[in-house]
Design an enzyme around this catalytic site. Sequence first.
Site, mmCIF file in Angstrom:
data_model
loop_
_atom_site.group_PDB
_atom_site.id
_atom_site.type_symbol
_atom_site.label_atom_id
_atom_site.label_comp_id
_atom_site.label_asym_id
_atom_site.label_seq_id
_atom_site.Cartn_x
_atom_site.Cartn_y
_atom_site.Cartn_z
ATOM 1 N N LYS A 167 -6.577 6.822 12.261
ATOM 2 C CA LYS A 167 -7.046 6.950 11.395
ATOM 3 C C LYS A 167 -7.196 8.403 11.286
ATOM 4 C CE LYS A 167 -8.443 2.889 9.252
ATOM 5 N NZ LYS A 167 -9.423 1.942 8.719
ATOM 6 N N ARG B 20 0.903 -1.380 -0.047
ATOM 7 C CA ARG B 20 0.408 0.102 -0.033
ATOM 8 C C ARG B 20 0.822 1.236 0.429
ATOM 9 N NH1 ARG B 20 -3.534 -0.210 4.926
ATOM 10 N NH2 ARG B 20 -5.336 -2.004 3.428
#
Length: 583
Positions: free
Chosen positions: A211, A76
């Site tokens: 996050k 990623r």
Amino acid sequence: MSNEVKKPSANEGIKTRSRFLRGTIAEGLQDTSTGALCHDDQVLLKFHGSYQQDDRDLRAARRKFKLEPAYIFMVRIRLTGGILNSSQWLTVDRIATDYGNGDFKLSTRQAIQLHGIIKNNLKSTMRDINLAAMNTLAACGDVNRNVMCNPNPFQSAAHEEVINTANAVMRHLAPRTGAYHEIWLDQEKIISSEETEEPIYGKTYLPRKFKIGFAIPPHNDIDLFANDLGFIAIVEDGKLVGYNVAAGGGMGMTHGDEETFPHIATVFGFCTPDQVVDVAEKALMVQRDFGDRSLRKHARLKYTIADRSIEWFRDEVNNYLGYKLEPARPYHFETNGDQYGWVVSENGYSHFTMYVAGGRVIDKPGFALRTGLREIAKIHDGDFRLTGNQNLIIANISPEKKAAITALMEEYGILRNHDKTGIELGSVACVALPTCGLALAESERYMPVLLEQLNDVVERAGLRHDSITIRSTGCPNGCARPYLSEIAMVGRGPNRYNLYLGGGHAGDRMNKLFRQDVQGEEIAGVLEPILFHYAREREEGEKFGDFVIRTGYVAKTIQGTDFHKNVGNVTGDKLEEPELVNA
Ligand code: SF4
């Protein structure tokens, strides 16, 4: 809150012993006897931006021949706000051919995922990504992940300031360990103390992933409320004056376990632009120090806050800061979808937002998307911007290049690709099978099948141009943020889904379970009478998610802790007329 000291989870031990994420990854990469890494290194590898997976389509056949699973790695690439230039796009495209499975995925957090990389090619992949000035460190793992930000440069004059702040937060919270450069880029090992190696995280990093997102109202296209920490830009008289701060969002849960639930972030204060990095650091530190390190499924910030209250969290953040956040200011979101098509900035530069089905950049018969984007990247002097909905903006097209790029978009069918129904344009699907090890059902491969049926329904119902958000995931972990969409399917088992309805169109309210264990091919039939009912009886401007609550298909979700209560019509009976379960 119990004061009982609980045993740390196994992952805490792995992190502690890892010497700041080194483990034995370097040695494991040299081992040619297996395509896998050992268990502990798989855990650590996530912090470096990669997951070990295996091709699940091949599992049974390989087992039959006593072969080890077909191990592959997902890598990623972390891109703050989802921005990369043409040269970087071409690098990703080349790596997908040289080392991956020939395509790549735009993720739901504005990152790029390369799939199908074998262990032998992992180091070359990482090297080439870094040579192109991109990074994978902290794309996964128990750290602050990719920071999301509204990617659209024309949508607000404040945009540049906001993206710069998002970048500053990402840089400040990036792990400092030298392990990444030693393992992947052959840099010399530097011996250092915990304080210098990881001054923010320490040797055990965070209890779980963290996050952060930045949204600029009225667009909530990054799904701010799904983040552990969110910053809502407050623009007054055309000037960015600061940010409302929200905390405690998170999507994952476990089927049948009511101790786990998705949760939307709660706005708890306001800070000025120059305080943002400090606020992000201190909020993360509170979670570092108070998050549950014994039970990983209870380790996200949403549970820390649910157990103690948002007021407790605000007070702790204020304590760590040494000053008080101001009260939150008014704001208003209208949608969490993307705005498709052309927009021209005041400076004459153009931006084109395009739909990318499932976020997959791939050539298919009749639509050579990957080739088209590659040809555009060869001449484009602006950039590419990934949205949080797996879509793409070809951004900052200069007036000089616009005609040539438009011609390529025409040639490769990109210009026409958003001529679709509103429900298709509002769709998002996680990867799931065949690569995700946690998938219980198909998602990315299921969504097009469902959309074909639903397109027919919305055309007949007269809803072609109505924007409705629909998301699917192959398991309840919620990578595509299903609980924030108006319609959601969450995998329960092969071809079995829980169907959720009633999320807010602006991503500000979670949906609720409507039917349990619906077969994939039955979902369009279950939704058809509800969509027709909506077309017939909606009020002026009423969104689908609001309609299904007003008419009683599902109850309204107030917050994550009531997500499992007062569910809708989950009996599985054929729905003839709406059943008013909570009118
Ligand atoms: Fe895998 Fe579940 Fe995430 Fe989908 S939601 S990618 S199935 S972990």
